[in-house]
Design a protein around this motif. Structure first.
Motif, PDB file in Angstrom:
ATOM      1  N   VAL A 288      -4.460  -6.223  -3.520  1.00 52.04           N
ATOM      2  CA  VAL A 288      -3.851  -7.366  -2.826  1.00 52.04           C
ATOM      3  C   VAL A 288      -3.322  -6.915  -1.469  1.00 52.04           C
ATOM      4  O   VAL A 288      -3.468  -7.630  -0.469  1.00 52.04           O
ATOM      5  N   GLY A 289      -2.736  -5.732  -1.405  1.00 48.73           N
ATOM      6  CA  GLY A 289      -2.269  -5.191  -0.130  1.00 48.73           C
ATOM      7  C   GLY A 289      -3.401  -5.008   0.862  1.00 48.73           C
ATOM      8  O   GLY A 289      -3.263  -5.318   2.050  1.00 48.73           O
ATOM      9  N   LEU A 290      -4.553  -4.515   0.394  1.00 48.12           N
ATOM     10  CA  LEU A 290      -5.721  -4.366   1.267  1.00 48.12           C
ATOM     11  C   LEU A 290      -6.233  -5.710   1.755  1.00 48.12           C
ATOM     12  O   LEU A 290      -6.606  -5.853   2.929  1.00 48.12           O
ATOM     13  N   VAL A 291      -6.246  -6.698   0.884  1.00 48.75           N
ATOM     14  CA  VAL A 291      -6.701  -8.037   1.276  1.00 48.75           C
ATOM     15  C   VAL A 291      -5.755  -8.619   2.331  1.00 48.75           C
ATOM     16  O   VAL A 291      -6.211  -9.216   3.319  1.00 48.75           O
ATOM     17  N   LEU A 292      -4.459  -8.444   2.131  1.00 52.06           N
ATOM     18  CA  LEU A 292      -3.503  -8.937   3.114  1.00 52.06           C
ATOM     19  C   LEU A 292      -3.660  -8.228   4.452  1.00 52.06           C
ATOM     20  O   LEU A 292      -3.574  -8.856   5.517  1.00 52.06           O
ATOM     21  N   LEU A 293      -3.942  -6.927   4.423  1.00 54.61           N
ATOM     22  CA  LEU A 293      -4.158  -6.192   5.671  1.00 54.61           C
ATOM     23  C   LEU A 293      -5.449  -6.618   6.362  1.00 54.61           C
ATOM     24  O   LEU A 293      -5.542  -6.560   7.589  1.00 54.61           O
ATOM     25  N   ALA A 294      -6.447  -7.031   5.616  1.00 53.40           N
ATOM     26  CA  ALA A 294      -7.689  -7.522   6.219  1.00 53.40           C
ATOM     27  C   ALA A 294      -7.505  -8.932   6.791  1.00 53.40           C
ATOM     28  O   ALA A 294      -8.111  -9.287   7.796  1.00 53.40           O
ATOM     29  N   LEU A 295      -6.661  -9.722   6.166  1.00 55.22           N
ATOM     30  CA  LEU A 295      -6.437 -11.103   6.590  1.00 55.22           C
ATOM     31  C   LEU A 295      -5.479 -11.203   7.779  1.00 55.22           C
ATOM     32  O   LEU A 295      -5.616 -12.093   8.625  1.00 55.22           O
ATOM     33  N   ALA A 296      -4.537 -10.296   7.884  1.00 55.11           N
ATOM     34  CA  ALA A 296      -3.480 -10.377   8.894  1.00 55.11           C
ATOM     35  C   ALA A 296      -4.003 -10.364  10.335  1.00 55.11           C
ATOM     36  O   ALA A 296      -3.568 -11.191  11.137  1.00 55.11           O
ATOM     37  N   PRO A 297      -4.922  -9.473  10.720  1.00 55.19           N
ATOM     38  CA  PRO A 297      -5.388  -9.497  12.108  1.00 55.19           C
ATOM     39  C   PRO A 297      -6.117 -10.794  12.474  1.00 55.19           C
ATOM     40  O   PRO A 297      -6.040 -11.245  13.613  1.00 55.19           O
ATOM     41  N   ILE A 298      -6.769 -11.382  11.508  1.00 54.63           N
ATOM     42  CA  ILE A 298      -7.455 -12.652  11.760  1.00 54.63           C
ATOM     43  C   ILE A 298      -6.433 -13.736  12.047  1.00 54.63           C
ATOM     44  O   ILE A 298      -6.579 -14.513  12.998  1.00 54.63           O
ATOM     45  N   LEU A 299      -5.379 -13.805  11.242  1.00 56.58           N
ATOM     46  CA  LEU A 299      -4.323 -14.791  11.463  1.00 56.58           C
ATOM     47  C   LEU A 299      -3.648 -14.564  12.820  1.00 56.58           C
ATOM     48  O   LEU A 299      -3.366 -15.522  13.554  1.00 56.58           O
TER      49      LEU A 299
ATOM     50  N   LEU B  84       0.810  -1.219   0.000  1.00 62.28           N
ATOM     51  CA  LEU B  84       0.000   0.000   0.000  1.00 62.28           C
ATOM     52  C   LEU B  84       0.843   1.269   0.000  1.00 62.28           C
ATOM     53  O   LEU B  84       0.430   2.283  -0.571  1.00 62.28           O
ATOM     54  N   LEU B  85       2.016   1.236   0.627  1.00 60.72           N
ATOM     55  CA  LEU B  85       2.825   2.451   0.741  1.00 60.72           C
ATOM     56  C   LEU B  85       3.690   2.745  -0.478  1.00 60.72           C
ATOM     57  O   LEU B  85       4.035   3.904  -0.717  1.00 60.72           O
TER      58      LEU B  85
END
Length: 95
Positions: A78-89, A54-55
């Motif tokens: 893809v960066g947004l999807v990874l940021l949404a998935l990371a806190p769940i993991l 994202l940056l």
């Protein structure tokens, strides 16, 4: 006459963008983390790659001949999807 090794590497990498390199780094890092079975570490790895995607300016991720995705917007998505998935993991992980 053989080309110096750095010129060979440079000519190969000209077909790819920094987004492609980050996605490859994400996959290789995830494969390296999987044997530890640590979802917290995988979550931290996921958030770091998501933030980097994202940056980084979109002009650095314009697709070339060998790019994985078709537009700079796709890398940002893809960066947004990874940021949404990371806190769940991270939240599900025990270690």
């Amino acid at each position: 006459m053989l080309a110096p090794p750095l010129q060979v590497i440079d000519s190969f990498l000209l077909n790819y963008t920094i987004g492609d390199v980050l996605l490859l780094g994400f996959v290789l890092g995830a494969v390296g983390i999987l044997p530890t079975r640590s979802l917290k570490m995988l979550g931290a790895h996921t958030v770091s790659i998501g933030v980097l995607l994202l940056l980084i300016p979109a002009s650095m991720m314009e697709p070339n001949a060998g790019s994985l995705l078709t537009s700079a917007f796709a890398y940002k998505l893809v960066g947004l999807v990874l940021l949404a998935l990371a806190p769940i993991l991270y939240a599900v992980g025990r270690q």
